[in-house]
Motif scaffolding. Structure first.
Motif, PDB file in Angstrom:
ATOM      1  N   UNK A  49       0.870  -1.165   0.000  1.00 56.51           N
ATOM      2  CA  UNK A  49       0.000   0.000   0.000  1.00 56.51           C
ATOM      3  C   UNK A  49       0.911   1.220   0.000  1.00 56.51           C
ATOM      4  N   UNK A  50       0.790   2.062  -1.005  1.00 58.10           N
ATOM      5  CA  UNK A  50       1.671   3.216  -1.142  1.00 58.10           C
ATOM      6  C   UNK A  50       0.878   4.508  -1.016  1.00 58.10           C
ATOM      7  N   UNK A  51       1.361   5.405  -0.179  1.00 55.70           N
ATOM      8  CA  UNK A  51       0.813   6.746  -0.144  1.00 55.70           C
ATOM      9  C   UNK A  51       1.115   7.447  -1.464  1.00 55.70           C
ATOM     10  N   UNK A  89      -3.995  11.409  -2.091  1.00 55.08           N
ATOM     11  CA  UNK A  89      -4.186  12.598  -1.275  1.00 55.08           C
ATOM     12  C   UNK A  89      -5.684  12.852  -1.105  1.00 55.08           C
ATOM     13  N   UNK A  90      -6.052  13.374   0.037  1.00 52.74           N
ATOM     14  CA  UNK A  90      -7.449  13.724   0.256  1.00 52.74           C
ATOM     15  C   UNK A  90      -8.244  12.677   0.993  1.00 52.74           C
ATOM     16  N   UNK A  91      -7.609  11.541   1.336  1.00 53.56           N
ATOM     17  CA  UNK A  91      -8.342  10.493   2.052  1.00 53.56           C
ATOM     18  C   UNK A  91      -8.343  10.728   3.561  1.00 53.56           C
ATOM     19  N   UNK A  92      -7.591  11.708   4.019  1.00 53.37           N
ATOM     20  CA  UNK A  92      -7.590  12.024   5.445  1.00 53.37           C
ATOM     21  C   UNK A  92      -6.455  11.357   6.203  1.00 53.37           C
ATOM     22  N   UNK A  93      -6.386  11.660   7.495  1.00 55.92           N
ATOM     23  CA  UNK A  93      -5.346  11.107   8.359  1.00 55.92           C
ATOM     24  C   UNK A  93      -5.620   9.629   8.645  1.00 55.92           C
ATOM     25  N   UNK A  94      -4.557   8.887   8.927  1.00 57.67           N
ATOM     26  CA  UNK A  94      -4.720   7.475   9.300  1.00 57.67           C
ATOM     27  C   UNK A  94      -3.578   7.059  10.226  1.00 57.67           C
ATOM     28  N   UNK A  95      -3.637   5.841  10.729  1.00 49.35           N
ATOM     29  CA  UNK A  95      -2.731   5.407  11.777  1.00 49.35           C
ATOM     30  C   UNK A  95      -1.314   5.085  11.367  1.00 49.35           C
ATOM     31  N   UNK A  96      -1.017   5.112  10.065  1.00 46.40           N
ATOM     32  CA  UNK A  96       0.341   4.807   9.610  1.00 46.40           C
ATOM     33  C   UNK A  96       0.991   6.012   8.933  1.00 46.40           C
ATOM     34  N   UNK A  97       0.515   7.210   9.226  1.00 43.24           N
ATOM     35  CA  UNK A  97       0.995   8.409   8.549  1.00 43.24           C
ATOM     36  C   UNK A  97       2.517   8.550   8.616  1.00 43.24           C
ATOM     37  N   UNK A  98       3.111   8.241   9.773  1.00 43.72           N
ATOM     38  CA  UNK A  98       4.543   8.463   9.966  1.00 43.72           C
ATOM     39  C   UNK A  98       5.326   7.163  10.117  1.00 43.72           C
ATOM     40  N   UNK A  99       4.750   6.057   9.672  1.00 46.59           N
ATOM     41  CA  UNK A  99       5.374   4.745   9.889  1.00 46.59           C
ATOM     42  C   UNK A  99       5.418   3.942   8.603  1.00 46.59           C
ATOM     43  N   UNK A 155      -5.216  -2.780   8.073  1.00 46.99           N
ATOM     44  CA  UNK A 155      -6.481  -3.076   7.397  1.00 46.99           C
ATOM     45  C   UNK A 155      -7.312  -1.803   7.213  1.00 46.99           C
ATOM     46  N   UNK A 156      -7.288  -0.916   8.212  1.00 45.32           N
ATOM     47  CA  UNK A 156      -8.035   0.329   8.109  1.00 45.32           C
ATOM     48  C   UNK A 156      -7.472   1.214   6.995  1.00 45.32           C
ATOM     49  N   UNK A 157      -6.152   1.218   6.836  1.00 48.53           N
ATOM     50  CA  UNK A 157      -5.535   1.998   5.758  1.00 48.53           C
ATOM     51  C   UNK A 157      -5.883   1.387   4.401  1.00 48.53           C
ATOM     52  N   UNK A 158      -5.890   0.068   4.335  1.00 48.14           N
ATOM     53  CA  UNK A 158      -6.255  -0.589   3.071  1.00 48.14           C
ATOM     54  C   UNK A 158      -7.691  -0.232   2.666  1.00 48.14           C
TER      55      UNK A 158
END
Length: 280
Positions: A163-165, A202-212, A251-254
């Motif tokens: 999964x790539x930002x 971009x535009x999907x909002x913040x998530x738990x892996x932003x800095x990891x 899973x939430x990011x996916x």
């Protein structure tokens, strides 16, 4: 079909672990050094020096041995660890590299960079150089990283999901042609049956892996471990509860990401945006 090897922990010293595996694989085949030389095409003295630790050889001979023994990526990974400056590879990362070689599936999230298994040589070189690796060591690590990509090929490759930002896909190389080659390579890789690509636009909002950055490895014994890292720290996570919490976050990011088909189209659109090199 050869089975994936489970590491026993007999040797924790990278150079010793590499030479030990060379001797074990040849012994299991019942081959002499001369027999091995005939099969693989290098001089028997080369294999003798490698098995004794007097030399580690180059990436070409190690890749040839991986192909001959049916151990895609295993020997190249051990060679990379043996070649590396101990200050460059902390113990947890060494352990991760060993586990990667035996994993039956891998899941990855990249917020800023592509996974090493999907990098072109030019991308790997610029990324490693940005981290301070120089000279001969830089070239060795680039060759070893690219050699590890054999892991995703062969008759029984592990399943690999990344999964790539969008940020990872917008952070281009300095060389426009090299960046185009990287995007093209990624688009082709995404068509492999064992590779799944997702893009978080971009535009999907913040998530738990932003800095990891994180990679999950599912192993032969059924366990799943995770390796997390940022710019200054990496950690191998093996405790079940922590791994499960990380997986729920993954899973939430996916769920936020584009589908594999849409993600590949996204990469192709980026290619259309890239300027074409003028013909010479």
């Amino acid at each position: 079909m050869p089975q994936r090897l489970v590491f026993t922990g007999r040797s924790q010293e990278p150079r010793g672990r590499f030479t030990e595996e060379l001797r074990r694989l040849r012994s299991e085949r019942g081959l002499s050094l001369r027999d091995l030389a005939k099969e693989v095409g290098w001089d028997s003295s080369q294999f003798s020096k490698m098995e004794s630790g007097r030399t580690l050889g180059g990436p070409e001979v190690v890749q040839a041995l991986d192909q001959f023994y049916g151990t895609p990526g295993l020997l190249v990974t051990l060679w990379e660890l043996a070649m590396a400056d101990p200050l460059q590879f902390k113990e947890q990362y060494r352990r991760y590299m060993e586990l990667e070689a035996e994993a039956i599936s891998l899941w990855h999230y990249g917020g800023g960079t592509l996974h090493g298994l999907l990098q072109t040589p030019k991308y790997a070189r610029e990324l490693l150089a940005a981290g301070g690796t120089k000279g001969e060591l830089l070239e060795q690590q680039v060759e070893a990283r690219i050699g590890r990509q054999n892991l995703l090929e062969g008759d029984d490759p592990p399943a690999f999901r990344t999964i790539l930002s969008e940020a990872a896909l917008r952070t281009s190389l300095r060389d426009a042609r090299a960046w185009r080659e990287q995007l093209e390579y990624l688009a082709v890789a995404a068509e492999r049956p064992n590779v799944t690509l997702h893009v978080v636009p971009f535009g999907t909002g913040l998530h738990g892996l932003m800095s990891t950055e994180v990679t999950y490895l599912r192993l032969l014994d059924g366990r799943t471990v995770a390796y997390t890292e940022n710019d200054v720290h990496g950690e191998l996570v093996e405790e079940n509860g922590k791994v499960e919490r990380l997986q729920r976050t993954y899973d939430a990011v996916r769920d936020l990401a584009l589908s594999p088909a849409e993600s590949r189209k996204f990469v192709l659109r980026l290619l259309e945006e890239e300027p074409c090199e003028p013909s010479i």
